[in-house]
Design an enzyme around this catalytic site. Structure first.
Site, PDB file in Angstrom:
ATOM      1  N   ASN A  88     -48.320 -19.447  72.100  1.00 13.61           N
ATOM      2  CA  ASN A  88     -47.841 -19.784  70.767  1.00 13.61           C
ATOM      3  C   ASN A  88     -47.322 -21.213  70.660  1.00 13.61           C
ATOM      4  OD1 ASN A  88     -46.499 -19.218  68.032  1.00 13.61           O
ATOM      5  ND2 ASN A  88     -44.743 -19.710  69.326  1.00 13.61           N
ATOM      6  N   SER A 144     -54.529 -22.010  63.895  1.00 14.24           N
ATOM      7  CA  SER A 144     -54.047 -22.484  62.604  1.00 14.24           C
ATOM      8  C   SER A 144     -55.177 -22.514  61.584  1.00 14.24           C
ATOM      9  CB  SER A 144     -53.479 -23.903  62.740  1.00 14.24           C
ATOM     10  OG  SER A 144     -53.201 -24.469  61.481  1.00 14.24           O
ATOM     11  N   TYR A 157     -53.870 -32.369  65.459  1.00 16.51           N
ATOM     12  CA  TYR A 157     -53.436 -30.972  65.355  1.00 16.51           C
ATOM     13  C   TYR A 157     -54.617 -30.075  64.989  1.00 16.51           C
ATOM     14  CZ  TYR A 157     -50.932 -26.816  63.778  1.00 16.51           C
ATOM     15  OH  TYR A 157     -50.498 -25.533  63.611  1.00 16.51           O
ATOM     16  N   ALA A 159     -57.789 -30.697  65.297  1.00 19.23           N
ATOM     17  CA  ALA A 159     -58.796 -30.715  66.370  1.00 19.23           C
ATOM     18  C   ALA A 159     -58.362 -29.866  67.553  1.00 19.23           C
ATOM     19  CB  ALA A 159     -59.046 -32.157  66.810  1.00 19.23           C
ATOM     20  N   SER A 160     -57.077 -29.926  67.895  1.00 16.27           N
ATOM     21  CA  SER A 160     -56.598 -29.138  69.039  1.00 16.27           C
ATOM     22  C   SER A 160     -56.720 -27.646  68.769  1.00 16.27           C
ATOM     23  CB  SER A 160     -55.146 -29.498  69.370  1.00 16.27           C
ATOM     24  OG  SER A 160     -54.248 -29.055  68.360  1.00 16.27           O
ATOM     25  N   LYS A 161     -56.466 -27.243  67.534  1.00 11.63           N
ATOM     26  CA  LYS A 161     -56.555 -25.821  67.197  1.00 11.63           C
ATOM     27  C   LYS A 161     -58.010 -25.364  67.088  1.00 11.63           C
ATOM     28  CE  LYS A 161     -52.127 -24.928  66.947  1.00 11.63           C
ATOM     29  NZ  LYS A 161     -51.475 -24.007  67.892  1.00 11.63           N
TER      30      LYS A 161
END
Length: 252
Positions: A88, A144, A157, A159-161
């Site tokens: 998380n 997300s 953010y 791209a990471s998700k």
């Protein structure tokens, strides 16, 4: 859903979605390990609110790869085995390409990926190795809505998700023969302490208009989806991404 005799490790568990997930698992009988990086006060408050006894805090900065193995090892030393991992923990840094210098831009990408993707990947590696020895387990990753719709003010953010989604589905295929099942929950904006601290009234009003419910998600609603994916009977949902965004973003 009954999680009696299940041991659950949750990252970023001191508040927000992580806290709500810890409360929900404990209420259903699980033994919960709460990982946090630095907020000792909130972590201790969350621990005190959990139903039952035997829950523990595990302070580790999981953006450092060596800490990911240590966290899993410490958890197994404490509880004997790891049944469920909930990735998380996440960070979000504003870095608008037309407004920031290159140093800010590169640091935002590096720091975001270290926590949002690499930490989850490394913890999944060590958790999977441990679960293979005990007959299987569950890994649930918190993604997300931004992984699908884009995040123009925080592209790292989003791209990471998106990468977290792809990693999860790759692991779902690879780990199914080992009885390890992977799920993803993709919340929209959620009514957390961070939202209360950072949103301006105008930003809040704009967010409320995005959903036909005219409100944000509650952390316990996201936690409910996490518990479903981690539950007995949800095995054939491995690789699934559940949207919890109040119909604010619909994808085919």
């Amino acid at each position: 859903m009954d999680f009696s005799n299940k041991n659950v490790l949750i990252t970023g568990a001191s508040r927000g979605i992580g806290k709500a997930t810890a409360l929900a698992f404990a209420e259903k009988g699980a033994m919960v390990g709460l990982n946090f990086r630095s907020n000792v006060t909130d972590a201790e408050k969350t621990l005190a609110e959990l139903t039952g006894e035997g829950h523990q805090l595990f302070q580790k900065d999981i953006s450092k790869k060596e800490n990911t193995k240590q966290l899993v090892d410490d958890f197994i030393t404490a509880y004997g085995r790891l049944d469920i991992l909930v990735n998380n923990a996440g960070i979000s840094i504003f870095h608008e390409v037309d407004k920031v210098d290159f140093d800010h831009w590169t640091h935002a990408w590096e720091d975001t990926f270290k926590t949002n993707l690499f930490a989850a990947a490394n913890l999944s590696y060590w958790a999977a190795k441990a679960m293979m020895k005990t007959g299987g387990g569950r890994i649930v990753n918190v993604s997300s809505r931004g992984s699908f719709r884009g995040e123009p003010t925080k592209p790292a953010y989003g791209a990471s998700k998106a990468a977290l989604n792809a990693m999860s589905q790759s692991l779902a295929k690879k780990l199914a023969p080992h009885n390890i099942y992977i799920g993803v929950v993709a919340p929209g904006f959620t009514e957390t302490e961070m939202a209360a601290e950072t949103l301006t009234p105008v930003e809040r009003e704009n967010l409320l208009r995005e959903s036909p419910f005219k409100r944000m998600a509650q952390p316990k609603e996201v936690a409910h989806a996490v518990l479903f994916l981690a539950s007995e009977g949800a095995e054939y949902c491995s690789g699934t991404i559940i949207d919890v965004n109040g119909a604010s973003y619909l994808r085919s």
